[in-house]
Design a protein around this motif. Structure first.
Motif, short mmCIF file in Angstrom:
data_model
loop_
_atom_site.label_atom_id
_atom_site.label_comp_id
_atom_site.label_asym_id
_atom_site.label_seq_id
_atom_site.Cartn_x
_atom_site.Cartn_y
_atom_site.Cartn_z
N GLY A 1 0.93 -1.34 -0.06
CA GLY A 1 -0.09 0.14 0.11
C GLY A 1 0.99 1.36 0.15
N HIS A 2 0.45 2.31 -0.61
CA HIS A 2 1.16 3.33 -0.65
C HIS A 2 0.71 4.54 0.13
N GLY A 3 1.80 5.57 -0.05
CA GLY A 3 1.86 6.53 1.03
C GLY A 3 0.64 7.61 1.01
N PHE A 4 1.19 8.81 1.59
CA PHE A 4 0.33 10.10 1.44
C PHE A 4 -0.44 10.49 0.41
N GLY A 5 -1.72 10.03 -0.17
CA GLY A 5 -2.44 10.37 -1.35
C GLY A 5 -1.85 9.67 -2.48
N GLY A 6 -1.08 8.45 -2.33
CA GLY A 6 -0.39 7.77 -3.31
C GLY A 6 -1.36 6.70 -4.03
N VAL A 7 -1.10 6.16 -5.38
CA VAL A 7 -1.62 5.13 -5.95
C VAL A 7 -0.73 4.31 -6.35
N LYS A 8 -1.39 3.17 -6.87
CA LYS A 8 -0.48 1.88 -7.21
C LYS A 8 0.58 2.20 -8.47
N GLU A 9 0.18 3.04 -9.06
CA GLU A 9 0.92 3.66 -10.56
C GLU A 9 1.94 4.31 -10.04
N ALA A 10 2.29 4.83 -8.64
CA ALA A 10 3.63 5.36 -8.45
C ALA A 10 4.75 4.36 -7.70
N ARG A 11 4.79 3.27 -9.00
CA ARG A 11 6.06 2.48 -9.03
C ARG A 11 5.77 1.28 -7.83
#
Length: 293
Positions: A34-44
């Protein structure tokens, strides 16, 4: 690596994700990312998941509700409790997948999610190992990186958003990243440019977040639960981190009985990208080989 588009329910709404099956036969552990603050899976997250799959681990990366391809209205609402619920839903889904050993679920969280995985793992009680990459462990320490004046501006924006929420109006949004001095959640030097490098060229992210989270983030310090982390726990911290300060990582590692702390001479976003990325992911795979199989 081949990936499957998957969807699972969290509190009645669908979360979207990608599932990567390990290349080996039989049942294997599964890394939930799972990603960080406001992140989505497309961010690597795909790059990390592919590396785990090549190393013999199943991998599941997902978007929180209100973000990315997942359901949830209004959009871009960052709610800590809801994100914890999404983590538990993702774990439950992963345990049902063919080829997954349900007793060997590994949690991988970066930045804000690097803190999420702590209370989630503790509550689940059956997590095999946890990886926290440049984690947010102390909300007040993170908030102090903004400075007093900027923090006041963010608080006013958050109050405006809360008032709009009470009145049933659309959220008041602020950028997730910006240049120093901008009204944005993260304004460390170079943060905006670094985040833009995380996305594929053909992907257009929503770069805003409802400002109300600013009122809650300083009170969120999952590192205080470090003494309850009974499973193997890898903490990867950046020595020059201007987003999630490094000192809370040292404190958390000292309290967790099975922790391993690795520091890198870099800033917050350097761990995601070349040339450091290869070392970071290799350290993660080595940790799993030594502690899960």
């Amino acid at each position: 690596m081949k990936r499957e588009n998957i969807r699972f329910k969290s509190q009645g709404l669908e979360c979207a994700g990608w599932y990567y099956k390990a290349g080996n036969n039989g049942k294997s552990p599964c890394v939930v990312l799972g990603h960080g603050f406001g992140g989505v899976k497309e961010a690597r997250l795909d790059v990390y998941a592919e590396a785990f799959a090549k190393a013999g681990y199943n991998a599941l990366a997902f978007d929180y509700r209100h973000f990315g391809e997942s359901e949830g209205e209004p959009r871009q609402i960052l709610d800590i409790k809801k994100q914890h619920q999404d983590w538990h839903a993702a774990i439950a889904f992963a345990r049902t997948q063919e080829g997954v050993d349900p007793g060997k679920i590994i949690l991988w969280g970066s930045s804000f999610a690097g803190g999420h995985v702590i209370p989630v793992a503790i509550k689940d009680g059956k997590i095999a190992a946890v990886i926290s990459q440049v984690p947010n462990l102390d909300g007040l320490a993170t908030a102090r990186t903004n400075g007093v004046v900027h923090a006041l501006k963010l608080s006013l924006a958050a109050g405006r958003d809360m008032l709009r929420s009470v009145r049933g109006k659309n959220p008041y949004y602020i950028p997730i990243t910006g240049e120093p001095g901008d009204l944005a959640a993260m304004t460390a030097p170079g943060a905006r440019d670094a985040v833009e490098k995380l996305f594929p060229d053909d992907f257009e992210p929503n770069e805003n977040v409802a400002a109300r989270i600013i009122l809650h983030a300083p009170l969120y310090s999952p590192g205080k639960l470090a003494h309850k982390m009974a499973m193997p726990w890898l903490i990867q911290a950046a020595e020059h981190d201007a987003v999630t300060p490094v000192k809370p990582a040292f404190k958390a590692a000292a309290k967790a009985p099975k922790s391993k702390l690795i520091t890198y001479k870099c800033g917050h976003f350097d761990v995601y990208l070349a040339p450091l990325f290869e070392q970071v992911i290799q350290d993660q795979v080595t940790f799993l080989k030594n502690n899960v199989y």
